[in-house]
Write a protein that holds these residues in place. Structure first.
Motif, PDB file in Angstrom:
ATOM      1  N   ALA A  93      45.013 -59.469  55.678  1.00 21.22           N
ATOM      2  CA  ALA A  93      43.992 -60.150  54.881  1.00 21.22           C
ATOM      3  C   ALA A  93      43.233 -61.099  55.804  1.00 21.22           C
ATOM      4  N   TYR A  94      41.910 -61.062  55.712  1.00 18.78           N
ATOM      5  CA  TYR A  94      41.072 -61.919  56.556  1.00 18.78           C
ATOM      6  C   TYR A  94      40.085 -62.701  55.705  1.00 18.78           C
ATOM      7  N   TRP A  95      39.901 -63.937  56.094  1.00 24.04           N
ATOM      8  CA  TRP A  95      39.019 -64.854  55.361  1.00 24.04           C
ATOM      9  C   TRP A  95      37.828 -65.222  56.223  1.00 24.04           C
ATOM     10  N   PHE A  96      36.643 -65.097  55.622  1.00 21.83           N
ATOM     11  CA  PHE A  96      35.382 -65.481  56.285  1.00 21.83           C
ATOM     12  C   PHE A  96      34.948 -66.814  55.682  1.00 21.83           C
ATOM     13  N   PRO A  97      35.219 -67.941  56.385  1.00 20.04           N
ATOM     14  CA  PRO A  97      34.992 -69.253  55.765  1.00 20.04           C
ATOM     15  C   PRO A  97      33.535 -69.532  55.411  1.00 20.04           C
ATOM     16  N   GLY A  98      32.592 -68.962  56.179  1.00 19.51           N
ATOM     17  CA  GLY A  98      31.169 -69.235  55.913  1.00 19.51           C
ATOM     18  C   GLY A  98      30.756 -68.912  54.480  1.00 19.51           C
ATOM     19  N   THR A  99      31.302 -67.839  53.938  1.00 21.02           N
ATOM     20  CA  THR A  99      30.951 -67.462  52.553  1.00 21.02           C
ATOM     21  C   THR A  99      32.175 -67.475  51.638  1.00 21.02           C
ATOM     22  N   ASN A 100      33.314 -67.934  52.169  1.00 22.23           N
ATOM     23  CA  ASN A 100      34.553 -67.945  51.385  1.00 22.23           C
ATOM     24  C   ASN A 100      34.857 -66.541  50.839  1.00 22.23           C
ATOM     25  N   THR A 101      34.780 -65.558  51.744  1.00 23.35           N
ATOM     26  CA  THR A 101      35.032 -64.162  51.368  1.00 23.35           C
ATOM     27  C   THR A 101      36.356 -63.721  51.991  1.00 23.35           C
ATOM     28  N   THR A 102      37.176 -63.043  51.206  1.00 26.35           N
ATOM     29  CA  THR A 102      38.428 -62.488  51.742  1.00 26.35           C
ATOM     30  C   THR A 102      38.393 -60.970  51.619  1.00 26.35           C
ATOM     31  N   ILE A 103      38.811 -60.291  52.696  1.00 28.36           N
ATOM     32  CA  ILE A 103      38.910 -58.824  52.668  1.00 28.36           C
ATOM     33  C   ILE A 103      40.334 -58.469  53.065  1.00 28.36           C
ATOM     34  N   LEU A 104      40.992 -57.669  52.226  1.00 29.77           N
ATOM     35  CA  LEU A 104      42.380 -57.347  52.533  1.00 29.77           C
ATOM     36  C   LEU A 104      42.671 -55.876  52.306  1.00 29.77           C
ATOM     37  N   TYR A 105      43.758 -55.450  52.933  1.00 27.77           N
ATOM     38  CA  TYR A 105      44.253 -54.086  52.756  1.00 27.77           C
ATOM     39  C   TYR A 105      45.760 -54.146  52.539  1.00 27.77           C
ATOM     40  N   TYR A 106      46.235 -53.359  51.558  1.00 26.51           N
ATOM     41  CA  TYR A 106      47.672 -53.251  51.319  1.00 26.51           C
ATOM     42  C   TYR A 106      48.069 -51.780  51.375  1.00 26.51           C
ATOM     43  N   TRP A 107      49.097 -51.513  52.167  1.00 25.96           N
ATOM     44  CA  TRP A 107      49.579 -50.143  52.358  1.00 25.96           C
ATOM     45  C   TRP A 107      50.347 -49.678  51.129  1.00 25.96           C
ATOM     46  N   SER A 108      49.795 -48.676  50.431  1.00 32.71           N
ATOM     47  CA  SER A 108      50.522 -48.045  49.329  1.00 32.71           C
ATOM     48  C   SER A 108      50.147 -46.571  49.348  1.00 32.71           C
ATOM     49  N   ALA A 109      50.935 -45.781  50.081  1.00 38.16           N
ATOM     50  CA  ALA A 109      50.570 -44.386  50.338  1.00 38.16           C
ATOM     51  C   ALA A 109      50.482 -43.568  49.054  1.00 38.16           C
ATOM     52  N   SER A 110      51.320 -43.911  48.064  1.00 38.01           N
ATOM     53  CA  SER A 110      51.376 -43.093  46.843  1.00 38.01           C
ATOM     54  C   SER A 110      50.751 -43.793  45.642  1.00 38.01           C
ATOM     55  N   LEU A 111      50.395 -45.048  45.768  1.00 44.44           N
ATOM     56  CA  LEU A 111      49.831 -45.879  44.696  1.00 44.44           C
ATOM     57  C   LEU A 111      50.801 -46.133  43.560  1.00 44.44           C
ATOM     58  N   CYS A 112      52.083 -45.792  43.747  1.00 40.43           N
ATOM     59  CA  CYS A 112      53.006 -46.123  42.669  1.00 40.43           C
ATOM     60  C   CYS A 112      54.060 -47.098  43.167  1.00 40.43           C
ATOM     61  N   ASP A 113      54.795 -47.670  42.234  1.00 34.52           N
ATOM     62  CA  ASP A 113      55.776 -48.692  42.575  1.00 34.52           C
ATOM     63  C   ASP A 113      57.004 -48.053  43.217  1.00 34.52           C
ATOM     64  N   LEU A 114      57.431 -48.608  44.334  1.00 33.58           N
ATOM     65  CA  LEU A 114      58.611 -48.100  45.034  1.00 33.58           C
ATOM     66  C   LEU A 114      59.699 -49.170  44.999  1.00 33.58           C
ATOM     67  N   GLU A 115      60.890 -48.745  44.605  1.00 25.49           N
ATOM     68  CA  GLU A 115      61.968 -49.705  44.421  1.00 25.49           C
ATOM     69  C   GLU A 115      63.254 -49.142  45.034  1.00 25.49           C
ATOM     70  N   PRO A 116      63.910 -49.898  45.937  1.00 24.42           N
ATOM     71  CA  PRO A 116      65.151 -49.368  46.512  1.00 24.42           C
ATOM     72  C   PRO A 116      66.207 -49.178  45.424  1.00 24.42           C
ATOM     73  N   LEU A 117      66.893 -48.053  45.445  1.00 22.18           N
ATOM     74  CA  LEU A 117      67.926 -47.795  44.438  1.00 22.18           C
ATOM     75  C   LEU A 117      69.161 -48.643  44.711  1.00 22.18           C
ATOM     76  N   ASN A 118      69.378 -48.987  45.990  1.00 19.99           N
ATOM     77  CA  ASN A 118      70.502 -49.862  46.342  1.00 19.99           C
ATOM     78  C   ASN A 118      70.037 -50.804  47.440  1.00 19.99           C
ATOM     79  N   SER A 119      69.657 -52.006  47.051  1.00 17.51           N
ATOM     80  CA  SER A 119      69.006 -52.918  48.007  1.00 17.51           C
ATOM     81  C   SER A 119      69.962 -53.402  49.099  1.00 17.51           C
ATOM     82  N   THR A 120      71.273 -53.180  48.941  1.00 16.92           N
ATOM     83  CA  THR A 120      72.202 -53.625  49.986  1.00 16.92           C
ATOM     84  C   THR A 120      72.428 -52.538  51.047  1.00 16.92           C
ATOM     85  N   ASN A 121      71.911 -51.330  50.764  1.00 17.24           N
ATOM     86  CA  ASN A 121      72.116 -50.219  51.692  1.00 17.24           C
ATOM     87  C   ASN A 121      70.804 -49.898  52.413  1.00 17.24           C
ATOM     88  N   PRO A 122      70.744 -50.120  53.734  1.00 23.77           N
ATOM     89  CA  PRO A 122      69.472 -49.893  54.460  1.00 23.77           C
ATOM     90  C   PRO A 122      69.011 -48.427  54.440  1.00 23.77           C
TER      91      PRO A 122
END
Length: 312
Positions: A93-122
């Motif tokens: 995420a980057y902020w351009f202070p002159g116009t108070n504009t923020t442009i960001l990108y978030y990686w979501s290859a499938s656009l759906c929610d991903l949740e570990p089935l067992n968060s203690t197991n890598p």
């Protein structure tokens, strides 16, 4: 990573063409025009590596590709920091202070929610909630003024298996064989996410939401792993104009139909530009493997941003 001028490529004719809409004048894109239009606003790209290319293209179009002390990294505000052992953060995420504009990108290859089935197991599998938007989108939607979503090229058995994604619907493992087919799962996700965004728009009347259609691949005589290539260097050798009125991405069009989410249709115009891919010139090239999916920058994704700018 995508700068073809830093590779062995010698022809750059693909940089000299501009999309020209018929019977309609598009405002010329300039960085200052864009920032003025986005004064006090935040633009978020959420999607796969082609969404990342669109974000990278826009950052270069605004800054002229030059480092500037004015442009401040604010990824930490959105939890976009590099995790230990990770190759890169989940976005920027980057902020351009002159116009108070923020442009960001978030990686979501499938656009759906991903949740570990067992968060203690890598090495755990991940629940791939086909009918649920990514947690990042749910959490930060109220901060966005423009949202550009995309998905597409990660929807194949190989990617699902490699990522250990297990399809879930309604919070439980999917048992519907129709949905279990890749096309059915992708369709359900795109429709679900667009519908969810549409349901949120009344709460955020200033928010403009776009779903970007699929970026075309141009593998000839094989696929990425079977010697497929995109060697053509002559721009527009297969035609110069888009003649069809309907989109080449019917899934995207069907998903936005009847919603307030707009379609950002780049498929047919990009289809004409097979010479603009990374091809064999990848900076980290694997001998015999061509990249006919990603684009040289500057290049075709700049056009997507010009069209986005016109729609804004």
């Amino acid at each position: 990573m995508w700068a073809c001028r830093l590779t062995q490529r010698t022809d750059f004719a693909y940089e000299k063409f501009q999309w020209q809409p018929k019977n309609c004048k598009m405002d010329k894109f300039t960085g200052s025009n864009f920032l003025r239009r986005m004064q006090d606003k935040t633009l978020a790209f959420i999607g796969d590596s082609l969404g990342r290319q669109q974000f990278q293209s826009l950052m270069c179009m605004i800054t002229g590709g030059k480092e500037s002390p004015d442009v401040t990294s604010v990824g930490w505000k959105y939890g976009l920091v590099k995790a230990r052992g990770a190759l890169r953060p989940d976005g920027w995420a980057y902020w351009f202070p002159g116009t108070n504009t923020t442009i960001l990108y978030y990686w979501s290859a499938s656009l759906c929610d991903l949740e570990p089935l067992n968060s203690t197991n890598p090495t755990t599998d991940y629940a791939m909630h086909l009918d649920r938007p990514p947690a990042f989108l749910r959490r930060f939607l109220n901060k966005f003024d423009v949202l550009v979503l995309n998905t597409g090229h990660h929807w194949n058995r190989g990617k699902l298996k490699a990522n250990k994604w297990v399809m879930h619907v309604g919070g439980v493992p999917n048992t519907d064989t129709k949905i279990a087919e890749i096309g059915g799962a992708k369709n359900l996700t795109i429709h679900s996410i667009v519908k969810w965004v549409d349901s949120q728009l009344p709460k955020y009347p200033g928010l403009k939401a776009f779903y970007r259609t699929i970026s075309p691949r141009h593998f000839f005589n094989g696929d990425w792993n079977t010697g497929g290539s995109c060697d053509n260097t002559t721009p527009l050798s297969d035609g110069k104009e888009v003649l069809k009125d309907e989109s080449l991405d019917p899934v995207a069009v069907a998903a936005v139909k009847g919603t307030r989410v707009k379609v950002l249709d780049i498929t047919a115009s990009s289809q004409l530009r097979d010479e603009g891919h990374i091809s064999r010139y990848s900076i980290r090239a694997t001998p015999g493997v061509q990249d006919c999916l990603h684009w040289c920058l500057p290049g075709i994704p700049d056009m997507w941003n010009e069209i986005l700018f016109a729609q804004l």
